[in-house]
Design an enzyme around this catalytic site. Structure first.
Site, PDB file in Angstrom:
ATOM      1  N   PHE A  52      40.042  79.260  88.675  1.00 27.83           N
ATOM      2  CA  PHE A  52      38.992  79.533  89.614  1.00 27.83           C
ATOM      3  C   PHE A  52      38.026  80.446  88.572  1.00 27.83           C
ATOM      4  O   PHE A  52      38.558  81.551  87.903  1.00 27.83           O
ATOM      5  CB  PHE A  52      39.296  80.228  90.709  1.00 27.83           C
ATOM      6  N   GLN A  53      36.702  80.170  88.512  1.00 23.20           N
ATOM      7  CA  GLN A  53      35.828  81.033  88.209  1.00 23.20           C
ATOM      8  C   GLN A  53      35.887  80.959  86.411  1.00 23.20           C
ATOM      9  O   GLN A  53      35.752  82.054  85.891  1.00 23.20           O
ATOM     10  CB  GLN A  53      35.499  82.303  88.680  1.00 23.20           C
ATOM     11  N   GLU A  60      22.810  88.666  88.199  1.00 15.59           N
ATOM     12  CA  GLU A  60      23.128  88.941  86.544  1.00 15.59           C
ATOM     13  C   GLU A  60      22.043  88.766  85.654  1.00 15.59           C
ATOM     14  O   GLU A  60      21.958  89.471  84.652  1.00 15.59           O
ATOM     15  CB  GLU A  60      24.253  88.107  86.407  1.00 15.59           C
ATOM     16  N   MET A  77      -0.624  78.916  83.801  1.00 16.93           N
ATOM     17  CA  MET A  77      -0.715  78.359  82.403  1.00 16.93           C
ATOM     18  C   MET A  77      -0.258  76.853  82.461  1.00 16.93           C
ATOM     19  O   MET A  77      -0.907  75.915  81.801  1.00 16.93           O
ATOM     20  CB  MET A  77       0.248  79.008  81.377  1.00 16.93           C
ATOM     21  N   LYS A 136      40.945  89.130  82.298  1.00 15.52           N
ATOM     22  CA  LYS A 136      41.366  90.375  83.086  1.00 15.52           C
ATOM     23  C   LYS A 136      42.728  90.990  82.889  1.00 15.52           C
ATOM     24  O   LYS A 136      42.770  92.042  83.256  1.00 15.52           O
ATOM     25  CB  LYS A 136      41.580  89.425  84.737  1.00 15.52           C
TER      26      LYS A 136
END
Length: 638
Positions: free
Chosen positions: A151-152, A89, A516, A201
């Protein structure tokens, strides 16, 4: 009135709807039509389509599957919007970011709930810090499950509050079209930024009587960005410019967002004003122009930093006095009066109080300022800034950027200069670190052709951002300048390049270090190189690329450099070119933290060229050698 469902065979652009009292949209047909029975997911996709979205970068998952199912139906029926399946993602949000920076349009990305949404956070913060217009759509657990630790489930709305311009949780599918229209309006107007839309959802699944909202038709109470500058303040700015003898234009990313490069050029030429840019402002002014001073700040050019330290008027255009630009703030342009032009009133006076603040769209303000100058016949007087230009040009001669040539290794600067010669008009993306600063110093980019994470400094940004830019401009050359450490942050997106044949060229400036970090450890931490060496575990790039089905190349010798870059550019497909460079090269000049911009380390002063043009005294016009600081005839400072 009879409702009917949207069938998979109907084009998004062909579906028309009636006006209602609550939704005052223009009709897509002159004949009255009935609303369409549609799901929340379809309403989202149709609204995106109506806002001109061509590409969505995303990754599916449980909570966002209803939207992906509608996307499948739409694509099967119409071809519709194209979806680019990334491998992580973070790649999606950086790709949408790169797409937005390259085009000026709103970038769009999808992610599912929970880990999918949290994987977007770094990219959202990157876009927020650099004011990039983006709409981020996340799936969420169903409405009854919100707040139950399902969940999630994560509260992505709450998590991202500090790093978005605005957020929505869609509680009713009837609000979807309005929310999308508002999101695009907010993301793209005023100071641009990312907007989050969190879609439960069951909202995506629920059917309702869908009436679209026409893009640009929404009006948000309390949201009225100031786009026109105050005429009195603009007149005051003109007065300061005409009185100035050592003016300097300090140009930031706001000038890119406003497409103000032509107006900046006109202003600079009208009053003979040197121009320096921030890291975000690169491309806003032609760096081949004789008034261009390149980038200022921590790793800016010496002549830009000397100029900002010695100017008597600083005209800040779409910049925010960032700490990496200013160095020690109370010594930044300490002798100068300040004109600050910015669309965000929160930035004006935040770090430096200007004598003339102008809130408004940068381009609109400059257009008005130039118009007023033309109507009043205001322009630079003869020799008004000549003494200043002579001094700046002397600094340019004495303190040029150096391209080292080591007998036994390739310098990083050589690589960047060579690729810039062979691909001068390419879109360039970078990751973060030494290679980013060298690229900023030596590339000469046009507007929107420099794409780099400036405010957040996000390693891993370069490759997926290049992917987004290339999708937007498939016929243009897109090159990612990366480091061996940054490259490994998002290398899984090589799979995306392979799947879609996205012809991005990636050059790895490989010194075996987090470059760096190593430089700072050398300079400020007693050469204790704690956890910064990247040699062990660095993959064989040729084999890695081959595993993904793309071309990999490696070079170690200067004699290979020119031909290898030419071969890379000629290849019809993505390429990774791994260039082994000098291991301990440092990025100079450098303003040490806590010091003023005039106190740089790593400067190499050059002897004046014998054939340099003479300097003419602004007072008596006597001819002087370019090495003179004062006129030999009258004693005036040259």
């Amino acid at each position: 009135m009879r409702s009917q469902s949207v069938s998979a065979g109907e084009s998004l652009s062909q579906i028309s709807f009636p006006q209602t009292e609550n939704h005052k949209q223009s009709r897509t047909s002159s004949q009255p039509v009935v609303p369409k029975r549609a799901s929340g997911g379809f309403a989202l996709l149709d609204s995106l389509h109506r806002h001109g979205v061509d590409y969505i970068f995303g990754y599916p998952g449980g909570a966002i599957l209803p939207i992906y199912d509608d996307l499948y139906k739409v694509q099967e029926a119409t071809g519709g919007m194209k979806h680019i399946l990334v491998r992580h993602e973070q790649g999606a949000v950086h790709a949408a970011d790169g797409y937005a920076r390259a085009t000026g349009k709103v970038g769009v990305c999808f992610g599912t709930s929970g880990p999918g949404a949290t994987n977007l956070v770094t990219g959202i913060a990157t876009a927020y810090m650099d004011s990039i217009p983006m709409v981020v759509v996340t799936g969420q657990v169903a409405r009854p499950s919100i707040g139950t630790d399902a969940f999630q489930e994560t509260d992505i709305y709450g998590i991202t509050l500090p790093i978005v311009k605005h957020s929505y949780v869609v509680r009713d599918p009837k609000d979807m079209a309005r929310i999308v229209a508002e999101a695009f309006h907010i993301a793209s107007t005023g100071r641009p930024g990312p907007v989050l839309i969190d879609v439960p959802k069951d909202v995506a699944l629920e059917e309702f009587d869908y009436v679209p909202v026409k893009p640009g038709s929404v009006k948000l109470r309390g949201y009225r960005p100031t786009v026109k500058g105050n005429p009195r303040q603009i007149n005051a700015a003109i007065q300061l410019i005409t009185e100035s003898r050592r003016p300097l234009l300090y140009v930031g990313g706001g000038a890119i967002a406003a497409s103000a490069h032509e107006e900046i050029k006109q202003l600079a030429e009208l009053f003979n004003i040197p121009v320096t840019t921030t890291l975000m402002g690169i491309g806003a002014f032609d760096e081949h122009h004789p008034l261009a001073l390149g980038m200022l700040g921590m790793h800016g050019t010496a002549y830009a930093n000397f100029a900002v330290s010695d100017c008597d008027l600083l005209i800040c255009v779409g910049a925010r006095f960032d700490d990496r630009v200013t160095g020690k703030l109370d010594e930044f342009a300490s002798r100068a009066k300040v004109i600050h032009i910015d669309i965000d009133p929160a930035e004006v006076g935040k770090n430096r109080i200007p004598e003339v603040p102008i809130v408004g769209d940068v381009r609109n303000v400059l257009v008005d300022l130039l118009r007023r100058c033309k109507e009043a016949g205001v322009k630079a007087t003869p020799n008004q800034n000549q003494e200043w230009l002579n001094l700046v040009n002397r600094w340019r001669e004495e303190y040029p950027l150096i391209v080292p040539h080591h007998p036994d290794s390739i310098s990083p600067q050589e690589v960047i200069v060579e690729v810039s010669h062979q691909a001068p008009h390419a879109f360039y993306t970078t990751d973060v670190g030494q290679h980013q600063m060298w690229a900023a110093q030596f590339l000469k980019n046009g507007p929107r052709r420099w794409i780099s994470s400036a405010g957040l400094g996000t390693m891993g940004f370069g490759l997926p951002a290049a992917m987004g830019a290339k999708v937007a401009f498939p016929d243009e050359e897109v090159i990612c300048i990366s480091g061996d450490a940054s490259f490994q942050m998002c290398l899984q997106e090589l799979g995306t390049l392979a799947q879609y044949g996205i012809n991005v060229k990636t050059i790895i400036i490989n010194n075996g270090w987090q470059g760096m970090v190593r430089q700072w450890q050398q300079a400020f931490y007693g050469e204790r190189y704690s956890c910064s060496n990247m040699e062990v575990g660095m993959p064989n790039v040729e084999l890695l690329a081959k595993a993904y089905g793309i071309k990999g190349m490696i070079i170690r010798d200067r004699s290979e450099l020119k031909n290898a870059i030419a071969e890379m550019l000629a290849h019809k497909g993505p390429v990774i070119l791994n260039v082994h460079v000098t291991r301990d090269e440092n990025c100079y000049p450098m303003v040490v933290p806590g010091k003023s911009n005039a106190q740089m380390v790593g400067l190499q002063k050059q002897a004046p060229k014998a054939a340099a043009e003479p300097v003419y005294c602004s007072h008596c016009n006597a001819k002087n050698a370019p090495t003179h600081n004062f006129c030999a005839e009258c004693g005036t400072k040259l």
